[in-house]
Scaffold this active site. Structure first.
Site, PDB file in Angstrom:
ATOM      1  N   HIS A  72       0.847  -1.194   0.000  1.00  0.00           N
ATOM      2  CA  HIS A  72       0.000   0.000   0.000  1.00  0.00           C
ATOM      3  C   HIS A  72       0.881   1.241   0.000  1.00  0.00           C
ATOM      4  O   HIS A  72       1.661   1.455   0.928  1.00  0.00           O
ATOM      5  CB  HIS A  72      -0.930   0.012   1.224  1.00  0.00           C
ATOM      6  CG  HIS A  72      -2.114  -0.885   1.063  1.00  0.00           C
ATOM      7  ND1 HIS A  72      -3.330  -0.639   1.651  1.00  0.00           N
ATOM      8  CD2 HIS A  72      -2.274  -2.030   0.353  1.00  0.00           C
ATOM      9  CE1 HIS A  72      -4.187  -1.587   1.314  1.00  0.00           C
ATOM     10  NE2 HIS A  72      -3.558  -2.460   0.530  1.00  0.00           N
ATOM     11  N   TYR A 200      -9.481   5.673   6.625  1.00  0.00           N
ATOM     12  CA  TYR A 200      -9.608   6.134   8.015  1.00  0.00           C
ATOM     13  C   TYR A 200     -10.656   7.247   8.014  1.00  0.00           C
ATOM     14  O   TYR A 200     -10.431   8.297   7.397  1.00  0.00           O
ATOM     15  CB  TYR A 200      -8.280   6.699   8.525  1.00  0.00           C
ATOM     16  CG  TYR A 200      -7.237   5.651   8.845  1.00  0.00           C
ATOM     17  CD1 TYR A 200      -7.126   5.126  10.135  1.00  0.00           C
ATOM     18  CD2 TYR A 200      -6.361   5.179   7.872  1.00  0.00           C
ATOM     19  CE1 TYR A 200      -6.171   4.165  10.442  1.00  0.00           C
ATOM     20  CE2 TYR A 200      -5.389   4.222   8.167  1.00  0.00           C
ATOM     21  CZ  TYR A 200      -5.307   3.723   9.456  1.00  0.00           C
ATOM     22  OH  TYR A 200      -4.358   2.773   9.756  1.00  0.00           O
ATOM     23  N   PRO A 292      -5.064   1.771  18.536  1.00  0.00           N
ATOM     24  CA  PRO A 292      -4.715   1.177  17.241  1.00  0.00           C
ATOM     25  C   PRO A 292      -4.724   2.130  16.047  1.00  0.00           C
ATOM     26  O   PRO A 292      -4.229   1.761  14.980  1.00  0.00           O
ATOM     27  CB  PRO A 292      -5.757   0.069  17.054  1.00  0.00           C
ATOM     28  CG  PRO A 292      -6.882   0.435  17.952  1.00  0.00           C
ATOM     29  CD  PRO A 292      -6.310   1.197  19.085  1.00  0.00           C
ATOM     30  N   LYS A 296       0.350   1.151  14.893  1.00  0.00           N
ATOM     31  CA  LYS A 296       1.703   1.198  15.448  1.00  0.00           C
ATOM     32  C   LYS A 296       1.999   0.115  16.494  1.00  0.00           C
ATOM     33  O   LYS A 296       3.148  -0.052  16.906  1.00  0.00           O
ATOM     34  CB  LYS A 296       1.968   2.583  16.077  1.00  0.00           C
ATOM     35  CG  LYS A 296       2.160   3.679  15.060  1.00  0.00           C
ATOM     36  CD  LYS A 296       3.490   3.567  14.346  1.00  0.00           C
ATOM     37  CE  LYS A 296       3.463   4.104  12.949  1.00  0.00           C
ATOM     38  NZ  LYS A 296       3.432   3.109  11.886  1.00  0.00           N
ATOM     39  N   TYR A 384       3.532   7.154   9.578  1.00  0.00           N
ATOM     40  CA  TYR A 384       2.750   5.955   9.249  1.00  0.00           C
ATOM     41  C   TYR A 384       3.640   4.834   8.726  1.00  0.00           C
ATOM     42  O   TYR A 384       3.461   3.676   9.093  1.00  0.00           O
ATOM     43  CB  TYR A 384       1.648   6.283   8.226  1.00  0.00           C
ATOM     44  CG  TYR A 384       0.589   5.222   8.144  1.00  0.00           C
ATOM     45  CD1 TYR A 384      -0.576   5.310   8.914  1.00  0.00           C
ATOM     46  CD2 TYR A 384       0.745   4.095   7.341  1.00  0.00           C
ATOM     47  CE1 TYR A 384      -1.541   4.319   8.876  1.00  0.00           C
ATOM     48  CE2 TYR A 384      -0.216   3.099   7.296  1.00  0.00           C
ATOM     49  CZ  TYR A 384      -1.358   3.220   8.064  1.00  0.00           C
ATOM     50  OH  TYR A 384      -2.318   2.225   8.034  1.00  0.00           O
TER      51      TYR A 384
HETATM   52  P1  FAD Z   1       1.255 -10.194  22.479  1.00  0.00           P
HETATM   53  O1  FAD Z   1       0.814 -10.349  21.075  1.00  0.00           O
HETATM   54  O2  FAD Z   1       0.250  -9.799  23.497  1.00  0.00           O
HETATM   55  O3  FAD Z   1       1.924 -11.559  22.895  1.00  0.00           O
HETATM   56  C1  FAD Z   1       2.233 -11.870  24.232  1.00  0.00           C
HETATM   57  C2  FAD Z   1       2.133 -13.374  24.418  1.00  0.00           C
HETATM   58  O4  FAD Z   1       2.499 -13.686  25.745  1.00  0.00           O
HETATM   59  C3  FAD Z   1       0.721 -13.880  24.219  1.00  0.00           C
HETATM   60  O5  FAD Z   1       0.730 -14.941  23.286  1.00  0.00           O
HETATM   61  C4  FAD Z   1       0.277 -14.325  25.604  1.00  0.00           C
HETATM   62  O6  FAD Z   1      -0.591 -15.436  25.564  1.00  0.00           O
HETATM   63  C5  FAD Z   1       1.602 -14.642  26.262  1.00  0.00           C
HETATM   64  N1  FAD Z   1       1.581 -14.505  27.717  1.00  0.00           N
HETATM   65  C6  FAD Z   1       0.955 -13.579  28.476  1.00  0.00           C
HETATM   66  N2  FAD Z   1       1.195 -13.780  29.775  1.00  0.00           N
HETATM   67  C7  FAD Z   1       2.007 -14.856  29.852  1.00  0.00           C
HETATM   68  C8  FAD Z   1       2.595 -15.533  30.935  1.00  0.00           C
HETATM   69  N3  FAD Z   1       2.389 -15.156  32.202  1.00  0.00           N
HETATM   70  N4  FAD Z   1       3.357 -16.609  30.678  1.00  0.00           N
HETATM   71  C9  FAD Z   1       3.582 -17.002  29.392  1.00  0.00           C
HETATM   72  N5  FAD Z   1       3.039 -16.383  28.317  1.00  0.00           N
HETATM   73  C10 FAD Z   1       2.264 -15.311  28.551  1.00  0.00           C
HETATM   74  N6  FAD Z   1      -2.116  -3.461  16.717  1.00  0.00           N
HETATM   75  C11 FAD Z   1      -2.233  -2.899  15.534  1.00  0.00           C
HETATM   76  O7  FAD Z   1      -1.255  -2.330  15.032  1.00  0.00           O
HETATM   77  N7  FAD Z   1      -3.443  -2.963  14.869  1.00  0.00           N
HETATM   78  C12 FAD Z   1      -4.549  -3.600  15.398  1.00  0.00           C
HETATM   79  O8  FAD Z   1      -5.610  -3.654  14.779  1.00  0.00           O
HETATM   80  C13 FAD Z   1      -4.451  -4.185  16.648  1.00  0.00           C
HETATM   81  N8  FAD Z   1      -5.516  -4.809  17.235  1.00  0.00           N
HETATM   82  C14 FAD Z   1      -5.360  -5.340  18.492  1.00  0.00           C
HETATM   83  C15 FAD Z   1      -6.446  -5.954  19.120  1.00  0.00           C
HETATM   84  C16 FAD Z   1      -6.301  -6.495  20.432  1.00  0.00           C
HETATM   85  C17 FAD Z   1      -7.501  -7.146  21.119  1.00  0.00           C
HETATM   86  C18 FAD Z   1      -5.057  -6.403  21.092  1.00  0.00           C
HETATM   87  C19 FAD Z   1      -4.874  -6.965  22.493  1.00  0.00           C
HETATM   88  C20 FAD Z   1      -3.981  -5.799  20.435  1.00  0.00           C
HETATM   89  C21 FAD Z   1      -4.124  -5.264  19.148  1.00  0.00           C
HETATM   90  N9  FAD Z   1      -3.044  -4.646  18.486  1.00  0.00           N
HETATM   91  C22 FAD Z   1      -3.185  -4.095  17.273  1.00  0.00           C
HETATM   92  C23 FAD Z   1      -1.756  -4.571  19.059  1.00  0.00           C
HETATM   93  C24 FAD Z   1      -0.853  -5.674  18.533  1.00  0.00           C
HETATM   94  O9  FAD Z   1      -1.598  -6.828  18.299  1.00  0.00           O
HETATM   95  C25 FAD Z   1       0.212  -5.864  19.590  1.00  0.00           C
HETATM   96  O10 FAD Z   1       0.976  -4.673  19.656  1.00  0.00           O
HETATM   97  C26 FAD Z   1       1.113  -7.064  19.340  1.00  0.00           C
HETATM   98  O11 FAD Z   1       0.389  -8.264  19.469  1.00  0.00           O
HETATM   99  C27 FAD Z   1       2.267  -7.056  20.337  1.00  0.00           C
HETATM  100  O12 FAD Z   1       2.959  -8.254  20.278  1.00  0.00           O
HETATM  101  P2  FAD Z   1       3.632  -8.856  21.581  1.00  0.00           P
HETATM  102  O13 FAD Z   1       4.271 -10.124  21.121  1.00  0.00           O
HETATM  103  O14 FAD Z   1       4.477  -7.824  22.226  1.00  0.00           O
HETATM  104  O15 FAD Z   1       2.440  -9.146  22.593  1.00  0.00           O
HETATM  105  C1  DHB Z   2      -5.746  -2.499  10.932  1.00  0.00           C
HETATM  106  C2  DHB Z   2      -5.749  -2.087  12.230  1.00  0.00           C
HETATM  107  C3  DHB Z   2      -5.342  -0.809  12.536  1.00  0.00           C
HETATM  108  O1  DHB Z   2      -5.332  -0.381  13.790  1.00  0.00           O
HETATM  109  C4  DHB Z   2      -4.948   0.073  11.564  1.00  0.00           C
HETATM  110  O2  DHB Z   2      -4.595   1.324  11.902  1.00  0.00           O
HETATM  111  C5  DHB Z   2      -4.921  -0.353  10.266  1.00  0.00           C
HETATM  112  C6  DHB Z   2      -5.321  -1.645   9.952  1.00  0.00           C
HETATM  113  C7  DHB Z   2      -6.191  -3.873  10.598  1.00  0.00           C
HETATM  114  O3  DHB Z   2      -6.510  -4.645  11.507  1.00  0.00           O
HETATM  115  O4  DHB Z   2      -6.259  -4.197   9.409  1.00  0.00           O
END
Ligand code: FAD
Ligand code: DHB
Length: 389
Positions: A72, A200, A292, A296, A384
């Protein structure tokens, strides 16, 4: 059991860090609380910065991404019927790609299995010991049995609700938080995306986002109340509300269908400083959360992985500890800028329940300025596509 880096959390940060370390000959064990199927069923982020894509390639897991992602070069921003495009490539010389977090995670699990690197699922009661000593360890339970892993370092990649951050004594931690008075209701549907770029949309009824995963898989979000539950929203009610919030040009051609996933996420800004305590390093959502808007969250987590991996590599390869000593400061410097962009974009496009008429006028002027001003669009585009590491 003994390993060099014990990684708590098998989400994107833990898995990518593990794969990069494996490639550098550094031994890791990943401890994940959930089952693999559960982690892969969570629908989250969809947009990857080119820096994130480069890290996947560096880890040797970029092939499927390269083939299946969608490039994109820009996005559409609207307010009511007013709309304009921001071209990332013209303004910032970079693009982003659409590739779901689920797919990225699937690729990393596959690579880890192929490499025979140890990932333990369904782990309970993880606890960290001696992080402020030279002999740290991690204990956990699996199938009712207790185990301990001795290690050199611990990477706390266990997300916002994990144990790692809370292990750092409260008096050594400073937390910054902003809660927003709304959430996002997200729907995944097997329908063609309404447009070939993301949309958006701000509107008098609140924010909406039209995103996608592929040519027949769309992801849509609408701002909703914090008290709403996904089951309060029928598919019909969701589509009707989405159409009211986007320009009629798109509403008229929106293809609706059965939702195959529907969930609500509250919006939060959060940073915990510092990101290191002794031999424990926080990475990704364990240390920071963004709302979100602006995509980022995942990309900031990947930025941390970049700094932490390079720090470990310098240390193990050449005995140079500067990388890990500077990790927290370097990661936080980039994180705070992603926090600013996510907060500013959220403010720009959402309807805040307590906003006065004046606040609404300011918001509209902000959107109009972005629509008309080339420098403002460049600032948006540079943020972005992702600030440099
Ligand atoms: P996580 O993905 O949270 O991974 C952490 C892992 O640790 C998980 O698998 C969990 O099960 C595990 N864990 C937790 N506690 C323990 C423990 N005590 N012992 C062992 N394992 C454990 N970002 C965007 O940019 N766009 C989006 O649309 C978006 N939507 C989101 C929707 C939701 C509901 C959430 C929660 C987040 C969203 N995010 C989004 C943010 C993005 O998904 C996160 O920034 C990303 O997943 C971060 O990755 P991470 O590996 O740091 O954490
Ligand atoms: C998506 C989520 C976001 O927060 C965003 O800014 C753009 C795309 C997505 O889930 O596709």
């Amino acid at each position: 059991m003994r390993t060099q880096v014990a990684i708590i959390g098998g989400g994107p940060s833990g898995l990518l860090l593990g794969q990069l370390l494996h490639g550098a000959g550094i031994d890791t064990v990943v401890l994940e609380r959930q089952s693999k199927a559960h982690v892969l069923s969570r629908i989250r982020a969809g947009i990857l910065e080119t820096g994130t894509v480069a890290l996947m390639h560096q880890a040797g897991v970029g092939q499927r991404l390269e083939k299946e992602c969608f490039r994109h070069d820009g996005t559409v921003i609207c307010h009511g019927e007013m709309q304009f495009g921001v071209n990332f490539f013209e303004r910032a010389g970079k693009h982003v790609v659409v590739y779901g977090q689920t797919e990225l995670t699937r690729d990393l699990y596959g690579a880890r299995e192929l490499a025979n690197a140890k990932t333990l699922f369904n782990i309970e009661n993880v606890a960290i010991y001696g992080a402020d000593t030279d002999t740290p360890s991690v204990s956990y339970e699996q199938d009712g049995l207790s185990h301990t892993i001795k290690c050199d370092f611990i990477a706390g990649c266990d997300g916002f609700h994990g144990v790692s951050r809370k292990t750092i004594p409260a008096q050594l931690r400073r937390e910054y938080e902003k809660l927003y008075p709304f959430g996002w209701l997200g729907v995944l549907s097997e329908t063609p995306p309404v447009h070939d770029e993301l949309i958006y949309a701000g509107s008098d009824r609140g924010f909406a986002l039209c995103s996608m995963r592929n040519a027949n898989l769309s992801r849509y979000y609408i701002q909703c109340s914090l008290t709403d539950k996904p089951e309060d929203w029928s598919d019909t009610a969701f589509w009707e509300e989405l159409k009211r919030r986007i320009p009629s040009e798109y509403a008229d051609k929106l293809m609706t269908g059965v939702s195959i996933e529907k969930s609500i996420a509250p919006l939060r800004s959060f940073v915990s400083e510092p990101m290191r305590w002794g031999r424990l390093f926080l990475c990704g959502d364990a240390a920071h959360i963004v709302p979100p808007t602006g995509a980022k969250g995942l990309n900031s987590a990947m930025g941390d992985v970049h700094y932490l991996f390079n720090g470990f590599r310098q240390l193990y390869e050449g005995g140079d500890s500067r990388g890990i000593d500077e990790y927290s400061a370097k990661a936080l410097a980039r994180v705070w800028k992603a926090e600013r962009f996510s907060w500013a974009t959220t403010k720009l496009l959402h309807r805040f329940p307590d906003d006065s008429e004046f606040d609404r006028k300011m918001q509209q002027a902000d959107v109009a300025f972005l629509a008309e001003n080339s420098a403002a669009q460049t600032v948006f585009a540079e943020n972005y596509v992702g600030l440099p590491y």
